[in-house]
Design an enzyme around this catalytic site. Structure first.
Site, PDB file in Angstrom:
ATOM      1  N   PRO A  11       0.861  -1.190   0.000  1.00  0.00           N
ATOM      2  CA  PRO A  11       0.000   0.000   0.000  1.00  0.00           C
ATOM      3  C   PRO A  11       0.894   1.235   0.000  1.00  0.00           C
ATOM      4  O   PRO A  11       1.718   1.420   0.892  1.00  0.00           O
ATOM      5  CB  PRO A  11      -0.769  -0.135   1.323  1.00  0.00           C
ATOM      6  CG  PRO A  11       0.171  -0.889   2.216  1.00  0.00           C
ATOM      7  CD  PRO A  11       0.951  -1.813   1.323  1.00  0.00           C
ATOM      8  N   GLN A  72      -6.888  -1.673   3.912  1.00  0.00           N
ATOM      9  CA  GLN A  72      -6.110  -1.317   5.095  1.00  0.00           C
ATOM     10  C   GLN A  72      -6.814  -0.231   5.902  1.00  0.00           C
ATOM     11  O   GLN A  72      -7.252   0.787   5.355  1.00  0.00           O
ATOM     12  CB  GLN A  72      -4.721  -0.832   4.682  1.00  0.00           C
ATOM     13  CG  GLN A  72      -3.780  -0.608   5.851  1.00  0.00           C
ATOM     14  CD  GLN A  72      -2.407  -0.168   5.401  1.00  0.00           C
ATOM     15  OE1 GLN A  72      -2.225   0.976   4.993  1.00  0.00           O
ATOM     16  NE2 GLN A  72      -1.421  -1.061   5.500  1.00  0.00           N
ATOM     17  N   CYS A 102       2.720   3.825   8.587  1.00  0.00           N
ATOM     18  CA  CYS A 102       2.770   5.085   7.858  1.00  0.00           C
ATOM     19  C   CYS A 102       3.608   6.120   8.615  1.00  0.00           C
ATOM     20  O   CYS A 102       3.326   6.424   9.779  1.00  0.00           O
ATOM     21  CB  CYS A 102       1.367   5.632   7.628  1.00  0.00           C
ATOM     22  SG  CYS A 102       1.372   7.194   6.693  1.00  0.00           S
ATOM     23  N   LYS A 143       0.606  -4.388   9.114  1.00  0.00           N
ATOM     24  CA  LYS A 143       1.874  -3.928   8.554  1.00  0.00           C
ATOM     25  C   LYS A 143       2.484  -2.922   9.533  1.00  0.00           C
ATOM     26  O   LYS A 143       1.808  -1.993   9.969  1.00  0.00           O
ATOM     27  CB  LYS A 143       1.657  -3.279   7.191  1.00  0.00           C
ATOM     28  CG  LYS A 143       2.954  -2.920   6.459  1.00  0.00           C
ATOM     29  CD  LYS A 143       2.653  -2.480   5.020  1.00  0.00           C
ATOM     30  CE  LYS A 143       3.952  -2.295   4.232  1.00  0.00           C
ATOM     31  NZ  LYS A 143       4.705  -1.103   4.647  1.00  0.00           N
ATOM     32  N   ASN A 203       9.622  -6.388   3.811  1.00  0.00           N
ATOM     33  CA  ASN A 203       9.340  -5.248   2.945  1.00  0.00           C
ATOM     34  C   ASN A 203      10.433  -4.189   3.145  1.00  0.00           C
ATOM     35  O   ASN A 203      10.921  -4.002   4.253  1.00  0.00           O
ATOM     36  CB  ASN A 203       7.955  -4.678   3.295  1.00  0.00           C
ATOM     37  CG  ASN A 203       7.641  -3.365   2.613  1.00  0.00           C
ATOM     38  OD1 ASN A 203       7.290  -2.402   3.274  1.00  0.00           O
ATOM     39  ND2 ASN A 203       7.764  -3.311   1.307  1.00  0.00           N
ATOM     40  N   GLU A 205      13.068  -1.556   0.333  1.00  0.00           N
ATOM     41  CA  GLU A 205      14.278  -1.398  -0.485  1.00  0.00           C
ATOM     42  C   GLU A 205      14.539  -2.585  -1.413  1.00  0.00           C
ATOM     43  O   GLU A 205      15.682  -3.012  -1.612  1.00  0.00           O
ATOM     44  CB  GLU A 205      15.485  -1.146   0.419  1.00  0.00           C
ATOM     45  CG  GLU A 205      16.591  -0.313  -0.189  1.00  0.00           C
ATOM     46  CD  GLU A 205      16.202   1.131  -0.506  1.00  0.00           C
ATOM     47  OE1 GLU A 205      16.916   1.760  -1.289  1.00  0.00           O
ATOM     48  OE2 GLU A 205      15.169   1.623   0.016  1.00  0.00           O
ATOM     49  N   GLY A 227       7.384  -2.310  -2.820  1.00  0.00           N
ATOM     50  CA  GLY A 227       6.853  -0.955  -2.735  1.00  0.00           C
ATOM     51  C   GLY A 227       7.245  -0.149  -3.955  1.00  0.00           C
ATOM     52  O   GLY A 227       6.846  -0.456  -5.078  1.00  0.00           O
ATOM     53  N   ARG A 228       8.074   0.886  -3.736  1.00  0.00           N
ATOM     54  CA  ARG A 228       8.451   1.763  -4.846  1.00  0.00           C
ATOM     55  C   ARG A 228       9.186   1.010  -5.960  1.00  0.00           C
ATOM     56  O   ARG A 228       9.120   1.408  -7.120  1.00  0.00           O
ATOM     57  CB  ARG A 228       9.312   2.913  -4.322  1.00  0.00           C
ATOM     58  CG  ARG A 228       8.549   3.904  -3.434  1.00  0.00           C
ATOM     59  CD  ARG A 228       9.501   4.841  -2.719  1.00  0.00           C
ATOM     60  NE  ARG A 228      10.413   4.090  -1.866  1.00  0.00           N
ATOM     61  CZ  ARG A 228      11.640   4.508  -1.554  1.00  0.00           C
ATOM     62  NH1 ARG A 228      12.099   5.646  -2.036  1.00  0.00           N
ATOM     63  NH2 ARG A 228      12.405   3.778  -0.764  1.00  0.00           N
TER      64      ARG A 228
END
Length: 330
Positions: A11, A72, A102, A143, A203, A205, A227-228
């Site tokens: 997310p 979420q 977050c 998460k 999760n 990098e 992720g990114r």
């Protein structure tokens, strides 16, 4: 016996919106993912809020490609988190996830996301309250990051969530203060995973296949969440699964998806802001694709969406009849 693992889509607030999730899962390679968070305060949210954040709920909780997307929840009040979970379950999501990761300043100031990592007991209360509202057949995950400024409470937080009834835990290998600065602390994820019995998903990098190999080795986790790195290389999940996709071929294969994404942006975003969405994606794509760098630099000074249309058509990214298609769709 062949290696068995799952690849999840993270997310990402402001990055992996419904349109981007549709594109990334359409390209393929994901087992499931989690949508952007639904913020819970002191009320029970209307159904339309859940549908707006996760329109996949209108498609049996799946993207058009068939990838399950869990919803979420982010909040700090156990009662209202449970009440909203109850409403969410009535909409038949693919799963429910809790956000304790977050790092956004606004969220943190309002005691949400990673701010709760200083309060393991509250994590337990939230997870327990939500668990009571979720049928056993509905996946229930959380998460978290490793902490706020240090990792001293990481294990205690993970154990509190486990005791609260989660089925699996996703751990981003950074603290809140780390933000998104490299490196991610993959070995710290291993410490957390060793302290709980529920599956832990690593999760943080993961930009390349080599990163995927190393995070699994250092964290000891079988499954990972992208992720990114998922936006920087949309074919990364397929590469991880062993598919050979040369860089030049990947850029050619991405063109229809870039067109599809821009078409969706033009339908859903006001023209003044549409260009920023495409440029944001190109900024990540250029990490691996020099063609994306070239296109980004060409589009960078162009503000008007109509002028971006024209440039993409001239560049061959969009079909000649693209503008007519957008007008017809509108």
């Amino acid at each position: 016996m062949p290696d068995s693992f799952q690849i999840l889509l993270a997310p990402m607030e402001g990055l992996a919106d419904p349109l981007m999730r549709e594109v990334l899962t359409g390209i393929g390679g994901y087992d499931w993912g989690i949508c952007e968070f639904v913020r819970v305060t002191q009320s029970v949210l209307p159904r339309r809020t859940f549908f707006r954040t996760c329109p996949e709920l209108l498609q049996a909780g799946r993207t058009l490609a068939g990838t399950p997307m869990r919803v979420q929840l982010l909040g700090s009040d156990p009662h209202f988190m449970a009440a909203n979970a109850q409403r969410l379950v009535s909409l038949h999501p693919a799963g429910v996830d809790l956000n304790f990761g977050c790092p956004a300043p606004t969220v943190f100031r309002h005691r949400g996301g990673s701010a709760l990592l200083a309060e393991p007991q509250l994590l337990h209360e939230i997870a327990s309250a939500v668990r009571a509202e979720i049928p056993l057949g509905v996946p229930f995950t959380a998460k978290m990051r490793l902490g706020i400024s240090d990792t001293l409470l990481a294990v205690e937080c993970a154990q509190a969530l486990e005791a609260g009834g989660i089925d699996a835990l996703i751990v981003h290998g950074r603290t809140k203060e780390d933000g998104y600065r490299p490196p991610a602390r993959w070995a710290e994820i291993a410490r957390v995973a060793a302290a709980v019995k529920v599956p832990v998903i690593a999760n943080g990098e993961i930009w390349t296949v080599d990163d995927w190999r190393r995070i699994r080795e250092e964290s000891g986790c079988r499954d990972v969440m992208l992720g990114r790195g998922a936006l920087a290389d949309p074919f990364l999940p397929r590469r991880i699964r062993g598919e050979e996709i040369p860089a030049a071929a990947a850029w050619v294969a991405l063109q229809p998806w870039l067109a599809r994404y821009w078409h969706g942006v033009r339908q859903r975003v006001v023209p003044a802001h549409a260009g920023g969405r495409l440029k944001q994606w190109l900024m990540l794509l250029r990490r691996h694709a020099p063609q994306a760098e070239t296109l980004y630099q060409q589009l960078r000074p162009i503000k008007a969406a109509e002028d971006i249309d024209a440039h993409l058509i001239a560049s061959g990214v969009l079909p000649p009849d693209f503008i007519a298609e957008v007008l017809d769709a509108g």
